[in-house]
Write an enzyme that holds these catalytic residues in place. Structure first.
Site, short mmCIF file in Angstrom:
data_model
loop_
_atom_site.label_atom_id
_atom_site.label_comp_id
_atom_site.label_asym_id
_atom_site.label_seq_id
_atom_site.Cartn_x
_atom_site.Cartn_y
_atom_site.Cartn_z
N LYS A 10 0.82 -1.22 0.00
CA LYS A 10 0.00 0.00 0.00
C LYS A 10 0.85 1.27 0.00
O LYS A 10 2.01 1.28 0.42
CB LYS A 10 -0.93 0.00 1.22
CG LYS A 10 -2.02 -1.06 1.17
CD LYS A 10 -3.31 -0.51 0.58
CE LYS A 10 -4.33 -1.60 0.34
NZ LYS A 10 -5.54 -1.47 1.11
N ARG A 64 -4.39 -10.32 3.56
CA ARG A 64 -4.56 -10.24 2.09
C ARG A 64 -3.28 -9.69 1.47
O ARG A 64 -2.89 -8.56 1.77
CB ARG A 64 -5.76 -9.36 1.76
CG ARG A 64 -6.15 -9.30 0.29
CD ARG A 64 -7.39 -8.45 0.10
NE ARG A 64 -7.83 -8.43 -1.29
CZ ARG A 64 -7.40 -7.55 -2.20
NH1 ARG A 64 -6.51 -6.62 -1.85
NH2 ARG A 64 -7.84 -7.61 -3.45
#
Length: 260
Positions: A203, A237
């Site tokens: 991210k 995830r």
């Protein structure tokens, strides 16, 4: 949970696996590397992403769901569209992963009908605008309150709590300080009594901290995956299944004194 984006524009692996054969080979590779779930997405939810029609998303996702669901691990489908949810269930999917937490019209009813596990995620705003000055008075309590309300809405719609997981939505309408506060206080969500999914892999928050490009964030991704596990996350995830699987094994061994 191994990420399989069959999109041309996802933030990390857009266009890498949007051809069927490439996507299937990657799913097989992730399973060999230790993925317990394969999460297939046909619409990018990165900041600024364009919307995809229901018919286009079905075209991208369903053939792959049908094939990957035969490989021996559950298939999750990352979608907010009721039609895609229903088609995914018919194609063999074992889970729905919804960044909009079943707030789209008809989504609650469909998931109640198909009786698949569902992950409810928090997002402030919509993908195209969610990073335009996100604001909270208390990010942890507000995200937790939203997820508590969505769990209640699911229960009221006839979805058993045993089928519900939650995701605080790292990077979805949050600044770096918001994301860090959620991560360091992730254990606060355990009292909602449903499994926590943490999606932090590659991210932008990791790039902000390290200065690394999106495809050079493996070490940072592993660090936050371990922190999330320590805070009680049950589903991680990730893009990098092999390395994260090793982290999971070390975490379990040091917490149970038993290798699995």
């Amino acid at each position: 949970m191994g990420i399989l984006n069959v999109t041309p524009d996802s933030f990390s692996d857009g266009a890498r696996f949007n051809q069927f054969d490439q996507a299937l080979a990657h799913a097989e590779e992730m399973i060999e590397q230790g993925a317990d779930i394969i999460d297939i997405g046909g619409e990018s939810t990165r900041p600024g992403a364009k919307a995809v029609s229901e018919s286009e998303e079905i075209k991208r996702v369903i053939p792959l769901v049908e094939r990957v669901s035969r490989l021996g691990v559950p298939v999750s489908v990352d979608t907010s569209k009721p039609g895609v949810m229903r088609a995914s269930a018919e194609a063999g999917a074992g889970m729905i992963n919804d960044v909009r937490a079943l707030t789209e019209p008809g989504a609650l009813a469909v998931v109640s009908e198909i009786k698949l596990p569902v992950c409810l995620m928090h997002m402030q705003g919509q993908p195209r605008t969610m990073q335009h000055n996100p604001s909270y008075q208390d990010v942890v309590s507000e995200v937790k309150g939203f997820l508590r309300e969505r769990i209640a809405a699911c229960v009221n719609a006839g979805i058993d709590t045993s089928l519900i997981a939650i995701d605080p939505g790292f990077g979805f309408g949050k600044t770096l300080p918001h994301n860090l506060e959620l991560l360091t206080q992730l254990s606060c969500f355990n009292d909602l009594n449903v499994p926590i999914l943490a999606g932090l892999s590659r991210k932008s928050m990791l790039g902000q901290i390290t200065g690394r490009d999106v495809n050079d964030r493996l070490a940072a991704s592993l660090a936050v995956a371990l922190i999330a596990m320590q805070q009680g996350a049950k589903i991680i995830r990730v893009h990098d299944v092999k390395q994260t699987s090793d982290v999971k094994k070390i975490f379990i061994a040091t917490n149970t004194a038993e290798l699995i």
